[in-house]
Design a protein around this motif. Structure first.
Motif, PDB file in Angstrom:
ATOM      1  N   THR A   1     -41.011 -11.294  12.174  1.00  0.00           N
ATOM      2  CA  THR A   1     -40.168 -12.094  11.217  1.00  0.00           C
ATOM      3  C   THR A   1     -40.213 -13.635  11.437  1.00  0.00           C
ATOM      4  OG1 THR A   1     -38.433 -11.967  12.696  1.00  0.00           O
ATOM      5  CG2 THR A   1     -38.565 -10.351  11.033  1.00  0.00           C
ATOM      6  N   SER A   2     -41.369 -14.118  12.058  1.00  0.00           N
ATOM      7  CA  SER A   2     -41.458 -15.441  12.214  1.00  0.00           C
ATOM      8  C   SER A   2     -42.404 -15.934  11.258  1.00  0.00           C
ATOM      9  CB  SER A   2     -41.965 -15.891  13.629  1.00  0.00           C
ATOM     10  OG  SER A   2     -43.321 -15.132  13.838  1.00  0.00           O
TER      11      SER A   2
ATOM     12  N   SER B   1     -40.415 -20.071  15.592  1.00  0.00           N
ATOM     13  CA  SER B   1     -39.659 -18.987  16.058  1.00  0.00           C
ATOM     14  C   SER B   1     -38.567 -19.482  17.150  1.00  0.00           C
ATOM     15  CB  SER B   1     -40.088 -17.593  16.241  1.00  0.00           C
ATOM     16  OG  SER B   1     -39.132 -16.893  16.873  1.00  0.00           O
TER      17      SER B   1
ATOM     18  N   ASN C   1     -39.509  -7.786  17.077  1.00  0.00           N
ATOM     19  CA  ASN C   1     -38.831  -7.889  15.742  1.00  0.00           C
ATOM     20  C   ASN C   1     -38.989  -9.576  15.325  1.00  0.00           C
ATOM     21  OD1 ASN C   1     -37.340  -7.408  13.121  1.00  0.00           O
ATOM     22  ND2 ASN C   1     -35.810  -8.787  14.282  1.00  0.00           N
ATOM     23  N   TRP C   2     -38.834 -10.416  16.446  1.00  0.00           N
ATOM     24  CA  TRP C   2     -39.068 -11.588  16.313  1.00  0.00           C
ATOM     25  C   TRP C   2     -40.475 -12.257  15.869  1.00  0.00           C
ATOM     26  CZ3 TRP C   2     -35.752 -12.950  21.423  1.00  0.00           C
ATOM     27  CH2 TRP C   2     -34.485 -13.095  21.063  1.00  0.00           C
TER      28      TRP C   2
ATOM     29  N   LYS D   1     -36.449  -6.099  20.267  1.00  0.00           N
ATOM     30  CA  LYS D   1     -36.068  -7.477  19.802  1.00  0.00           C
ATOM     31  C   LYS D   1     -37.234  -8.376  19.744  1.00  0.00           C
ATOM     32  CE  LYS D   1     -33.537  -9.556  22.752  1.00  0.00           C
ATOM     33  NZ  LYS D   1     -32.376 -10.117  23.494  1.00  0.00           N
TER      34      LYS D   1
ATOM     35  N   GLU E   1     -35.960 -18.345  18.409  1.00  0.00           N
ATOM     36  CA  GLU E   1     -35.472 -17.088  19.114  1.00  0.00           C
ATOM     37  C   GLU E   1     -36.868 -16.843  20.344  1.00  0.00           C
ATOM     38  OE1 GLU E   1     -33.417 -16.402  15.376  1.00  0.00           O
ATOM     39  OE2 GLU E   1     -35.593 -16.782  15.976  1.00  0.00           O
ATOM     40  N   LEU E   2     -37.887 -16.925  19.743  1.00  0.00           N
ATOM     41  CA  LEU E   2     -38.970 -16.665  20.746  1.00  0.00           C
ATOM     42  C   LEU E   2     -39.151 -17.546  21.856  1.00  0.00           C
ATOM     43  CD1 LEU E   2     -42.161 -14.892  18.868  1.00  0.00           C
ATOM     44  CD2 LEU E   2     -40.823 -13.982  20.806  1.00  0.00           C
TER      45      LEU E   2
END
Length: 231
Positions: free
Chosen positions: A45-46, A112, A41-42, A38, A114-115
């Motif tokens: 894709t950032s 990001s 992937n972050w 996970k 999420e990160l």
């Protein structure tokens, strides 16, 4: 160029806070591997943020992620800051949703959310080991998996009991719908395949496999949902 991180390159991810507290996620742990994937992937894709990559701070970063590679390399992720100079004084505040990735001596600033959120607090809320519900599903799946022939021996990744139905309302007789991914694709070189199993479990006949179908090359989104990491 924005550096990429390949899932199969990662040995472990360690996150720590300057005011105490840390945790390590290891690739060889089947549950924590999903968490590592996970994070990777972050990263990949950032998008790049066209702002300074040097923190220009005199203190240790609030939080830091160390990504240990199998080849001995260490990449890092730190929170990014906005610094403003006023009357020869510098005031720095956290840049919401932005982090700085350093890998192979290349430093980039990434957008990001999420990160950023995971780096500051999210890692604390990752479950330690599989939840009870997942363990129960794995136990049931293992029982029924033993009735399949060797053709499906590789389908042991992220097992799930998708649905259970009573037969005519009887609590001792059930129709089971189960699924799992093939373990051989867990390094990420090729997409996962998935099997879906339909069976009956009754006191009279025991376990009977009624149907097994194979879905080839399921999407990344579907594989994450299968492993309960789709959100």
């Amino acid at each position: 160029m924005q550096p990429k991180v390949e899932e199969h390159e990662v040995l472990a991810i360690q996150v720590s806070r300057s005011n105490g507290g840390s945790r390590t996620f290891k690739f060889n742990d089947g549950y924590e591997e999903v968490i590592i994937n996970k994070i990777v992937n972050w990263i990949n894709t950032s998008s790049s943020a066209e702002r300074p990559t040097e923190l220009e701070l005199n203190q240790t970063p609030l939080s830091k992620i160390k990504i240990r590679m199998k080849n001995g390399e260490i990449a890092t992720i730190e929170p990014a800051y906005h610094c403003i100079y006023e009357k020869q004084a510098k005031n720095c505040i956290l840049a919401d949703g932005e982090v700085i990735l350093t890998k192979s001596k290349i430093k980039v600033r990434l957008n990001s959310v999420e990160l950023f959120d995971w780096l500051l607090v999210g890692w604390k809320f990752e479950s330690v080991g599989a939840p009870k519900e997942e363990l129960l599903e794995e136990t049931l799946y293992t029982r029924y998996f033993n009735y399949l022939n060797n053709t499906y021996s590789d389908f042991i990744m992220c097992p799930a009991i998708d649905k259970i139905e009573r037969i005519n309302g009887d609590t001792r007789r059930h129709i089971i719908h189960a699924s799992a991914l093939n373990y051989g694709a867990h390094h990420g070189d090729v997409p996962y395949d998935r099997i879906r199993i339909t069976l009956t479990d009754t006191p009279e006949e025991g376990v009977e496999i009624n149907r097994v179908i194979t879905e080839k090359a399921v999407s990344r989104k579907e594989s994450l949902l299968q492993c309960r990491r789709g959100n």
